[in-house]
Write an enzyme that holds these catalytic residues in place. Structure first.
Site, short mmCIF file in Angstrom:
data_model
loop_
_atom_site.label_atom_id
_atom_site.label_comp_id
_atom_site.label_asym_id
_atom_site.label_seq_id
_atom_site.Cartn_x
_atom_site.Cartn_y
_atom_site.Cartn_z
N ASN A 9 0.88 -1.17 0.00
CA ASN A 9 0.00 0.00 0.00
C ASN A 9 0.91 1.22 0.00
OD1 ASN A 9 -1.79 2.04 0.41
ND2 ASN A 9 -2.48 1.37 2.43
N TRP A 10 1.07 1.81 -1.18
CA TRP A 10 2.00 2.95 -1.29
C TRP A 10 1.42 4.21 -0.67
CZ3 TRP A 10 4.23 2.75 -7.03
CH2 TRP A 10 5.05 1.63 -7.15
N LYS A 11 0.14 4.19 -0.31
CA LYS A 11 -0.54 5.38 0.22
C LYS A 11 -0.29 6.56 -0.73
CE LYS A 11 -0.36 3.32 4.76
NZ LYS A 11 -0.30 3.46 6.20
N HIS A 97 -9.68 1.07 4.91
CA HIS A 97 -8.41 1.34 5.59
C HIS A 97 -8.65 2.32 6.74
CE1 HIS A 97 -4.33 2.63 6.41
NE2 HIS A 97 -3.94 1.51 5.81
N GLU A 99 -7.06 4.78 7.73
CA GLU A 99 -6.86 6.20 7.38
C GLU A 99 -8.10 6.74 6.68
OE1 GLU A 99 -3.10 5.68 5.39
OE2 GLU A 99 -2.20 5.18 7.33
N GLU A 169 -5.33 -4.59 10.78
CA GLU A 169 -4.33 -3.53 10.96
C GLU A 169 -4.65 -2.77 12.24
OE1 GLU A 169 -2.25 -2.37 7.03
OE2 GLU A 169 -4.00 -1.11 7.25
N GLY A 175 2.46 2.72 10.91
CA GLY A 175 3.39 3.83 10.76
C GLY A 175 4.10 4.21 12.04
N SER A 214 3.43 -1.73 10.58
CA SER A 214 4.87 -1.79 10.84
C SER A 214 5.48 -3.15 10.52
CB SER A 214 5.18 -1.37 12.29
OG SER A 214 4.79 -0.02 12.50
N GLY A 235 2.89 -0.88 4.41
CA GLY A 235 2.91 0.53 4.07
C GLY A 235 4.33 1.00 3.81
N GLY A 236 4.94 1.62 4.81
CA GLY A 236 6.26 2.26 4.62
C GLY A 236 7.30 1.36 3.97
P1 13P Z 1 2.99 0.71 7.79
O1 13P Z 1 3.53 -0.56 7.22
O2 13P Z 1 3.72 1.93 7.31
O3 13P Z 1 2.88 0.65 9.30
O4 13P Z 1 1.50 0.90 7.23
C1 13P Z 1 0.60 -0.15 7.37
C2 13P Z 1 -0.60 0.15 6.56
O5 13P Z 1 -1.39 1.01 6.89
C3 13P Z 1 -0.79 -0.61 5.31
O6 13P Z 1 -2.06 -0.43 4.81
#
Ligand code: 13P
Length: 254
Positions: A9-11, A97, A99, A169, A175, A214, A235-236
């Site tokens: 997930n590149w956000k 998600h 977010e 999640e 994050g 994470s 994510g990251g």
């Molecule tokens: P991180 O891997 O940056 O914690 O993000 C997780 C996430 O929200 C994937 O959708």
């Protein structure tokens, strides 16, 4: 036997040049031994979906979107429908998600509508659930997850298991660098699977449940080795080719 699934997930990150470099590094670094053992998907921001189909040609990596409209095509300025995502080559879509829920007011009813529309357009769905730190500390994790899962169960019960994925999640792990421990995540995944089964999702044993929050090269193997953790939503670490490939490799051998 559930085949692991690792989703990037590149956000809201990247640009044309950095995306192209990241795709090139992923293409170069992905061995058949890994891609045969693990399903892999990348979810870039909407504007790059079209280009991504070209960059991913001839690779086993599938394309996904990070969100989808809760309505079909029509006068909904700024929205992107499930049929459009399918049309530009998406296989997956992430819904619910945290977010989207916390920053854009996405409700369980929205998630339910997105789920139905996505499946109707032949998109496979990664439905995110998870509790906040406050809810976790108040002992409300299972109650929160039950409410979020209730929005999914009637549709999941009628859909092929391969098209239905849940991503657990925990919001406090996203994050933050503070992942759930493998044991904590396993306990929640086990609860999610049992809850789905108890609500009439007869194929609950075949539904993949991903962990997100994470996930890094250093913790991927221990998380993915848990019996009910069927992959990762990353994510990251998905923005760094070596890190994402390392998580895919860990999932292949776990
Ligand atoms: P991180 O891997 O940056 O914690 O993000 C997780 C996430 O929200 C994937 O959708």
């Amino acid at each position: 036997m559930r085949k692991p699934l690792v989703v990037a997930n590149w956000k809201m990150n990247g640009d044309f040049a950095s995306n192209e470099a990241l795709y090139a590094a992923l293409r170069a670094g992905l061995d058949a031994s890994v891609s045969n053992a693990v399903d892999i998907a990348i979810c870039p921001p909407f504007p790059y979906l079209g280009h991504s189909t070209a960059w991913l040609t001839d690779t086993p990596i599938r394309l996904g979107a990070q969100n989808v409209a809760a309505t079909s095509n029509g006068a909904f300025t700024g929205e992107v429908s499930a049929s459009m995502l399918a049309d530009v080559g998406c296989h997956w879509v992430i819904i619910g998600h945290s977010e989207r829920r916390s920053m854009y007011g996405e409700t369980d009813a929205d998630v339910a509508a997105k789920l139905s529309l996505a499946l109707a357009s032949q998109l496979s769905v990664i439905a995110c659930v998870g509790e906040t730190l406050q809810e976790n500390e108040a002992g409300q994790t299972e109650a929160v997850l039950a409410r979020q899962l209730d929005a999914l169960v009637s549709t999941f019960a009628k859909a092929p298991a391969i098209m239905c994925v849940v991503a657990y999640e925990p919001v406090w792990a996203i994050g933050t660098g503070r992942s759930a421990t493998p044991e904590q995540a396993q306990a929640v995944h086990c609860f999610i699977r049992a809850y789905l089964a108890g609500k009439g999702v007869s194929q609950a044993d075949e539904i993949r449940i991903l962990y997100g929050g994470s996930v890094k090269p250093a913790n991927a193997l221990s998380l993915m080795s848990m019996p009910d953790i069927d992959g990762a939503l990353v994510g990251g670490a998905s923005l760094v080719a070596d890190d994402f490939l390392s998580i895919c490799r860990a999932s292949a051998v776990a």
